[in-house]
Design a protein around this motif. Structure first.
Motif, PDB file in Angstrom:
ATOM      1  N   THR A 126      18.565  -2.184   2.278  1.00 15.92           N
ATOM      2  CA  THR A 126      17.998  -0.878   2.007  1.00 15.92           C
ATOM      3  C   THR A 126      17.067  -0.496   3.142  1.00 15.92           C
ATOM      4  O   THR A 126      16.216  -1.288   3.558  1.00 15.92           O
ATOM      5  N   VAL A 127      17.235   0.691   3.669  1.00 16.74           N
ATOM      6  CA  VAL A 127      16.363   1.192   4.724  1.00 16.74           C
ATOM      7  C   VAL A 127      15.115   1.782   4.064  1.00 16.74           C
ATOM      8  O   VAL A 127      15.205   2.685   3.233  1.00 16.74           O
ATOM      9  N   ARG A 128      13.970   1.252   4.420  1.00 19.14           N
ATOM     10  CA  ARG A 128      12.705   1.706   3.838  1.00 19.14           C
ATOM     11  C   ARG A 128      12.122   2.820   4.704  1.00 19.14           C
ATOM     12  O   ARG A 128      11.820   2.609   5.873  1.00 19.14           O
ATOM     13  N   MET A 129      11.982   3.985   4.119  1.00 18.53           N
ATOM     14  CA  MET A 129      11.536   5.192   4.821  1.00 18.53           C
ATOM     15  C   MET A 129      10.035   5.362   4.605  1.00 18.53           C
ATOM     16  O   MET A 129       9.578   5.663   3.498  1.00 18.53           O
ATOM     17  N   GLY A 130       9.251   5.173   5.658  1.00 16.50           N
ATOM     18  CA  GLY A 130       7.809   5.251   5.545  1.00 16.50           C
ATOM     19  C   GLY A 130       7.292   6.664   5.757  1.00 16.50           C
ATOM     20  O   GLY A 130       7.650   7.338   6.729  1.00 16.50           O
ATOM     21  N   THR A 131       6.448   7.135   4.836  1.00 13.86           N
ATOM     22  CA  THR A 131       5.851   8.462   4.962  1.00 13.86           C
ATOM     23  C   THR A 131       4.421   8.409   4.470  1.00 13.86           C
ATOM     24  O   THR A 131       3.976   7.397   3.910  1.00 13.86           O
ATOM     25  N   GLU A 132       3.675   9.486   4.683  1.00 16.16           N
ATOM     26  CA  GLU A 132       2.270   9.512   4.288  1.00 16.16           C
ATOM     27  C   GLU A 132       2.084   9.983   2.851  1.00 16.16           C
ATOM     28  O   GLU A 132       1.244   9.479   2.126  1.00 16.16           O
ATOM     29  N   VAL A 161       8.589   4.680   0.977  1.00 17.82           N
ATOM     30  CA  VAL A 161       7.349   3.902   0.948  1.00 17.82           C
ATOM     31  C   VAL A 161       6.246   4.786   1.498  1.00 17.82           C
ATOM     32  O   VAL A 161       6.428   5.445   2.529  1.00 17.82           O
ATOM     33  N   THR A 162       5.086   4.833   0.825  1.00 18.44           N
ATOM     34  CA  THR A 162       3.965   5.610   1.343  1.00 18.44           C
ATOM     35  C   THR A 162       2.949   4.698   2.004  1.00 18.44           C
ATOM     36  O   THR A 162       2.757   3.549   1.589  1.00 18.44           O
ATOM     37  N   ASN A 163       2.323   5.223   3.048  1.00 19.68           N
ATOM     38  CA  ASN A 163       1.338   4.453   3.807  1.00 19.68           C
ATOM     39  C   ASN A 163       0.308   5.412   4.388  1.00 19.68           C
ATOM     40  O   ASN A 163       0.643   6.517   4.805  1.00 19.68           O
ATOM     41  N   GLU A 164      -0.942   5.000   4.425  1.00 23.06           N
ATOM     42  CA  GLU A 164      -1.979   5.847   5.007  1.00 23.06           C
ATOM     43  C   GLU A 164      -1.695   6.075   6.488  1.00 23.06           C
ATOM     44  O   GLU A 164      -1.196   5.196   7.190  1.00 23.06           O
TER      45      GLU A 164
END
Length: 245
Positions: A26-32, A69-72
């Motif tokens: 699974t490709v994990r798509m990082g966003t804010e 996935v959310t990340n600061e």
């Protein structure tokens, strides 16, 4: 020329499908999740916005299984590099400095304007205090402008700093500021001149993920060619938004 571009895109999309079949991950798509209309959390607490719709379409075209996935913001690049997710799709402008650390797809938002917003037309943009989100190209610009830069972790805090008098103006992507100004009832206004920064907004990836980059590049190309990317941009940013010819 157009036929050649489409053929190249088709080949790259096929390579992306092969990548998905080979790796079965699974490709994990990082966003804010905090930068509307690019990305935000909706009333159900789910990630939403232009980049979520775009990312889901890109994954569908490349036949990739993706999750969000959310990340600061201030740690979004280090956490990509360390493997906590596989892409950054978070309103990130393409710059030479960032390109030394990570790789980028082609842009999916053309180079656009950054703008200043204050509560008065007399806001001091060169000798006063200007707020910007930390680790952004806007913060870098203010730092070199002669104004006193005050940085905040989230974009909402930069606007709040203007409203409560901590800053004379905020400097940010104009696309982000337009709906805030429109909803302010005249409390906030654009001041000074717009500024062109960066090479557009693109998806960030680790430099080693060349196959994944090729797959997303091809999917972006296909959306530009068939007009669906422009339609999506106009849907989320309004009829005056910059689009692709």
């Amino acid at each position: 020329m157009k036929r050649l571009a489409l053929t190249t895109a088709s080949l790259a999309l096929a390579a992306g499908m092969a990548f998905a079949a080979e790796h079965e991950t699974t490709v994990r798509m990082g966003t804010e999740g905090a930068y509307p209309p690019y990305n935000f959390l909706n009333d159900s607490g789910e990630v939403d916005g232009f980049e979520i719709e775009l990312g889901n379409e890109l994954c569908a075209r490349a036949e990739l299984t993706c999750e969000w996935v959310t990340n600061e913001w201030d740690s979004i690049i280090p956490n990509l590099v360390s493997g906590n997710y596989d892409t950054i799709i978070a309103g990130m402008s393409i710059t030479d400095e960032r390109d030394e650390v990570i790789d980028f797809t082609q842009n999916y938002i053309p180079p656009a304007s950054s703008a200043f917003v204050g509560t008065s037309e007399d806001a001091d943009l060169t000798g006063g205090v200007v707020a910007a989100q930390t680790a952004t190209i806007q913060a870098g610009y203010v730092a070199e402008s002669g104004a006193a830069l005050i940085e905040y972790a989230t974009p909402e805090e930069t606007v709040a700093a203007v409203r409560n008098g901590e800053a004379d103006a905020v400097f940010a992507d104009k696309d982000y500021l337009v709906p805030i100004v429109d909803a302010s009832g005249g409390e906030l206004m654009f001041v000074g001149e717009d500024v062109q920064l960066g090479g557009g907004v693109g998806m960030g990836l680790r430099e080693s993920d060349t196959e994944l980059k090729a797959s997303f590049d091809a999917a972006i190309t296909s959306m530009k060619e068939d007009g669906t990317l422009n339609e999506m941009i106009l849907k989320w940013f309004g009829e005056d938004a910059a689009t692709y010819e």
